[in-house]
Design an enzyme around this catalytic site. Structure first.
Site, PDB file in Angstrom:
ATOM      1  N   ASP A   7      54.026  -9.813  34.787  1.00 13.81           N
ATOM      2  CA  ASP A   7      55.410 -10.584  34.875  1.00 13.81           C
ATOM      3  C   ASP A   7      54.842 -11.646  34.821  1.00 13.81           C
ATOM      4  O   ASP A   7      53.992 -12.462  34.992  1.00 13.81           O
ATOM      5  CB  ASP A   7      54.903  -9.890  37.074  1.00 13.81           C
ATOM      6  CG  ASP A   7      55.694 -10.526  38.200  1.00 13.81           C
ATOM      7  OD1 ASP A   7      56.768 -10.400  37.553  1.00 13.81           O
ATOM      8  OD2 ASP A   7      55.101 -10.880  39.062  1.00 13.81           O
ATOM      9  N   SER A   8      56.174 -12.783  36.176  1.00  8.47           N
ATOM     10  CA  SER A   8      55.641 -14.717  36.029  1.00  8.47           C
ATOM     11  C   SER A   8      54.835 -14.892  36.935  1.00  8.47           C
ATOM     12  O   SER A   8      54.242 -16.090  36.617  1.00  8.47           O
ATOM     13  CB  SER A   8      57.230 -14.589  36.540  1.00  8.47           C
ATOM     14  OG  SER A   8      57.747 -14.127  37.881  1.00  8.47           O
ATOM     15  N   CYS A  70      58.926  -7.367  36.204  1.00  8.79           N
ATOM     16  CA  CYS A  70      59.600  -8.182  36.294  1.00  8.79           C
ATOM     17  C   CYS A  70      61.369  -8.075  35.854  1.00  8.79           C
ATOM     18  O   CYS A  70      60.932  -7.435  34.858  1.00  8.79           O
ATOM     19  CB  CYS A  70      58.993  -9.378  35.720  1.00  8.79           C
ATOM     20  SG  CYS A  70      60.033 -10.958  36.153  1.00  8.79           S
ATOM     21  N   GLU A 150      54.941 -15.815  47.069  1.00  6.52           N
ATOM     22  CA  GLU A 150      53.780 -17.024  45.740  1.00  6.52           C
ATOM     23  C   GLU A 150      52.595 -17.879  47.333  1.00  6.52           C
ATOM     24  O   GLU A 150      51.276 -17.815  46.238  1.00  6.52           O
ATOM     25  CB  GLU A 150      54.042 -17.222  45.036  1.00  6.52           C
ATOM     26  CG  GLU A 150      54.710 -16.895  43.715  1.00  6.52           C
ATOM     27  CD  GLU A 150      53.770 -16.176  42.412  1.00  6.52           C
ATOM     28  OE1 GLU A 150      53.000 -16.575  42.345  1.00  6.52           O
ATOM     29  OE2 GLU A 150      54.223 -15.376  42.269  1.00  6.52           O
ATOM     30  N   CYS A 180      63.519  -7.719  42.534  1.00  7.35           N
ATOM     31  CA  CYS A 180      62.729  -8.903  41.973  1.00  7.35           C
ATOM     32  C   CYS A 180      61.432  -8.158  42.354  1.00  7.35           C
ATOM     33  O   CYS A 180      60.994  -7.501  43.783  1.00  7.35           O
ATOM     34  CB  CYS A 180      62.911 -10.041  42.776  1.00  7.35           C
ATOM     35  SG  CYS A 180      61.617 -11.169  42.440  1.00  7.35           S
ATOM     36  N   HIS A 182      58.848  -9.472  43.476  1.00  3.39           N
ATOM     37  CA  HIS A 182      58.238 -10.361  44.399  1.00  3.39           C
ATOM     38  C   HIS A 182      58.780  -9.631  45.859  1.00  3.39           C
ATOM     39  O   HIS A 182      58.054  -9.739  46.999  1.00  3.39           O
ATOM     40  CB  HIS A 182      58.208 -11.435  44.322  1.00  3.39           C
ATOM     41  CG  HIS A 182      57.617 -12.377  43.826  1.00  3.39           C
ATOM     42  ND1 HIS A 182      57.344 -12.363  42.322  1.00  3.39           N
ATOM     43  CD2 HIS A 182      56.743 -13.572  43.124  1.00  3.39           C
ATOM     44  CE1 HIS A 182      56.501 -12.901  41.832  1.00  3.39           C
ATOM     45  NE2 HIS A 182      55.922 -13.833  42.274  1.00  3.39           N
TER      46      HIS A 182
HETATM   47  N1  DGL Z   1      58.795 -10.731  39.838  1.00  4.16           N
HETATM   48  C1  DGL Z   1      59.880 -11.723  38.852  1.00  4.16           C
HETATM   49  C2  DGL Z   1      60.822 -10.486  38.892  1.00  4.16           C
HETATM   50  O1  DGL Z   1      61.174  -9.067  39.259  1.00  4.16           O
HETATM   51  C3  DGL Z   1      60.501 -12.415  39.895  1.00  4.16           C
HETATM   52  C4  DGL Z   1      59.950 -14.172  39.577  1.00  4.16           C
HETATM   53  C5  DGL Z   1      60.480 -15.314  39.242  1.00  4.16           C
HETATM   54  O2  DGL Z   1      61.145 -15.981  39.560  1.00  4.16           O
HETATM   55  O3  DGL Z   1      59.419 -15.781  37.470  1.00  4.16           O
HETATM   56  O4  DGL Z   1      62.302 -11.037  38.727  1.00  4.16           O
END
Ligand code: DGL
Length: 247
Positions: A7-8, A70, A150, A180, A182
């Site tokens: 993931d990012s 992600c 975050e 997403c 997150h």
């Molecule tokens: N966790 C990432 C997703 O599922 C998004 C977070 C980011 O913008 O890097 O899209």
């Protein structure tokens, strides 16, 4: 099986949680590109470049599978990752479409897709859901949730204000796709905002459904070896992992 989860940032930990709950893997190697999060505001070519670098990061681990935890990367760079990877690569968008189809028998259900700007602009969910017969779709880029998560903000006034900002003008949906990884960290708060019977589609549960469909898992693992890597401040990622995964 030894699996890499990418993931990012920390969002992919919500996918790891589902993998652990379902005892699917013997070993999970997590990589969060915390130095460059968020990806959701970046353009396609940058997302592809970062995604290919993640495949390179995993090269020495001799993986059986890479899970792209992600949505942003899954929506923009899955085929490019598959081209350079020596093991299979699966992503949460395809899985999310499958899980939505499994959860909703009524094709007229109103579905709200949430995601980063890049995920929403890609229309990857709309295209997949249209192909499954779902036409009653709303999509909303809610990128502000990413820095809040975050930052460890999972409830409270700031979050409530972003809900009003993003959602007040929308039709109340039957189902919300947390597009997403997150966002599951703020599910409790989201459940408080939407109707009680709203169905939430979570990338972690979705990937488990996809894995069970595509792979013939015979064994359940009572313990899983976990390793965490981050491109910046790995200690912070490890401490969030400890808290979120009850390690
Ligand atoms: N966790 C990432 C997703 O599922 C998004 C977070 C980011 O913008 O890097 O899209």
């Amino acid at each position: 099986m030894r699996v890499g989860v990418f993931d990012s940032g920390i969002g992919g930990l919500t996918v790891v949680k589902s993998l652990l709950e379902n005892k699917l893997f013997e070993e999970i190697i997590y990589y969060g590109d915390t130095a460059r999060v968020p990806y959701g505001i970046k353009d396609k070519s940058t997302i592809i470049r970062y995604a290919i670098e993640a495949v390179e990061f995993f090269k020495d681990f001799n993986l059986d599978l890479i899970i792209v935890a992600c949505n942003t990367v899954s929506a923009h760079a899955l085929s490019e990752m598959r081209e350079v990877s020596s093991c299979p690569v699966i992503g949460v968008v395809e899985a999310g479409i499958l899980a939505t189809s499994n959860a909703l028998s009524d094709k007229n259900s109103n579905i709200l897709i949430l995601g980063t700007k890049a995920t929403i602009n890609s229309k990857a969910y709309e295209v997949g859901l249209n192909a499954e017969g779902f036409k009653n779709l709303q999509a909303k880029a809610t990128g502000l949730f990413v820095p809040l998560v975050e930052e460890g903000i999972y409830s409270g006034d700031i979050l409530e204000a972003t809900f009003r900002h993003y959602f007040d003008a929308l039709k109340k949906p039957d189902a919300v796709i947390l597009g997403c990884t997150h966002f599951p960290l703020i599910t409790d708060a989201l459940e408080g905002y939407f109707n009680k019977d709203t169905i939430f589609i979570h990338s972690g549960d979705a990937i488990v459904q996809q894995l069970e469909k595509d792979f013939n898992f015979k064994e359940k693992f009572s313990s899983t070896k976990l390793e965490f890597f981050a491109s910046e401040n790995p200690e912070s990622l490890k401490s969030i992992a400890k808290e979120w995964l009850n390690l």
